[in-house]
Design an enzyme around this catalytic site. Sequence first.
Site, mmCIF file in Angstrom:
data_model
loop_
_atom_site.group_PDB
_atom_site.id
_atom_site.type_symbol
_atom_site.label_atom_id
_atom_site.label_comp_id
_atom_site.label_asym_id
_atom_site.label_seq_id
_atom_site.Cartn_x
_atom_site.Cartn_y
_atom_site.Cartn_z
ATOM 1 N N LYS A 205 37.021 50.156 39.631
ATOM 2 C CA LYS A 205 37.469 48.815 39.257
ATOM 3 C C LYS A 205 36.446 47.798 39.736
ATOM 4 O O LYS A 205 36.179 47.678 40.936
ATOM 5 C CB LYS A 205 38.836 48.527 39.874
ATOM 6 C CG LYS A 205 39.300 47.107 39.601
ATOM 7 C CD LYS A 205 40.745 46.895 39.948
ATOM 8 C CE LYS A 205 41.132 45.458 39.671
ATOM 9 N NZ LYS A 205 42.533 45.201 39.995
ATOM 10 N N LYS A 259 37.769 50.141 34.776
ATOM 11 C CA LYS A 259 38.219 48.786 34.433
ATOM 12 C C LYS A 259 37.211 47.743 34.876
ATOM 13 O O LYS A 259 36.745 47.844 36.014
ATOM 14 C CB LYS A 259 39.556 48.559 35.145
ATOM 15 C CG LYS A 259 40.117 47.180 35.037
ATOM 16 C CD LYS A 259 41.357 47.082 35.860
ATOM 17 C CE LYS A 259 41.860 45.665 35.834
ATOM 18 N NZ LYS A 259 42.849 45.420 36.826
HETATM 19 C C1 PBG Z 1 45.708 43.395 40.139
HETATM 20 C C2 PBG Z 1 45.210 43.560 38.769
HETATM 21 C C3 PBG Z 1 44.309 42.777 38.053
HETATM 22 C C4 PBG Z 1 44.297 43.283 36.768
HETATM 23 C C5 PBG Z 1 45.150 44.377 36.742
HETATM 24 N N1 PBG Z 1 45.686 44.548 37.988
HETATM 25 C C6 PBG Z 1 43.562 41.546 38.433
HETATM 26 C C7 PBG Z 1 42.628 41.559 39.535
HETATM 27 O O1 PBG Z 1 42.264 42.602 40.081
HETATM 28 O O2 PBG Z 1 42.241 40.468 39.916
HETATM 29 C C8 PBG Z 1 43.525 42.696 35.633
HETATM 30 C C9 PBG Z 1 43.964 43.107 34.274
HETATM 31 C C10 PBG Z 1 43.481 42.245 33.191
HETATM 32 O O3 PBG Z 1 42.603 41.381 33.368
HETATM 33 O O4 PBG Z 1 43.983 42.414 32.071
HETATM 34 N N2 PBG Z 1 44.988 43.860 41.151
#
Ligand code: PBG
Length: 335
Positions: A205, A259
């Site tokens: 991520k 992601k």
């Molecule tokens: C929470 C999380 C996030 C997303 C999914 N879970 C945001 C972040 O990490 O700041 C983002 C998903 C999206 O942008 O569609 N940790």
Amino acid sequence: MTFEKHDMDFLAGRRLRRPRMAGWSRDLMRENTLVPGDLIWPIFVIEGQNERQEVKSMPGVERLSIDLAVEAAKAARAEGIPAMALFPNIDPSLRSEDGAEGINRDNLICRTLSAIKDAVPEIGLVADVALDPYTTHGHDGVMRGEEILNDESVAILVKQALVQAQSGADVIAPSDMMDGRVAAIRGALDDEGLEKTIILSYAAKYASAFYGPFRDAVGSGARLKGSKLTYQMDPANAEDAILEVEQDLAEGADWIMVKPGMPYLDVCRMVKDRFDVPVFAYQVSGEYAMIAFAAQAGAIDREAAMAESLMGFKRAGCSGILTYFALDMARKING
Ligand code: PBG
């Protein structure tokens, strides 16, 4: 690959357009297919009854009250979508320094999980494990000064995973990027007799600009203090993704997520080639917004761009894709 002279003669005469001429031969040659069964639909949930709010930074996406989330689950199931991922936007008064609402067995997400499980038991439910929708500072873990504390956060995240699994989540998806959380969550689930709960780890991520609209949707964006660079990954790195995946698999993750999606298709492919596990990609909110706004402005065709972007994930080796287009895409496929 090296070519001899006679190979080159052969290549010179080859007509690659020949099989592209007719629809039937294009159908036969197609290397990848996208079906509704590839899609996971993320939705945003709010309190209330028959309540929907548009998410301004994501044209076409709404936050839904639980009763409407149940209807959405029925619609998803009817189109052959296997699973949904749920994200809450909770009242500011419930947000705190330590995100305690996240471990409340009766919080918005837990109630949504059980309502959907009751009404649509055949749909898979993915619950996100991270504290950002629940904290006053918008970070995924707990803070001391400027620091996001690792082990202290893991202790809370484990409790969050447990209440979600107990409420009906089939898949626990830690998106927090703390070290050691997969092992801790797996151990706690097993201790509680929840050994059937799947862990889909957001292993790779990245600290991404493409999460902007999501933070708007869950109401954490304006609150966020500083950046998430001390726990989410540097967009410049691919090897680091391999380490993260290796680690999460060793700790007991069943499935792996990369992601965001479109800017990291190389990472999806690397992970798929390197590990024999299902790889999922999250086409995140900013990716959705790019396509939706460009289409709104008349610059691109929304449906065609949606379909093409999602096919890219299949080409990159993904088993499934989390996408805000899931319902639209499934409807398009089903005709
Ligand atoms: C929470 C999380 C996030 C997303 C999914 N879970 C945001 C972040 O990490 O700041 C983002 C998903 C999206 O942008 O569609 N940790």
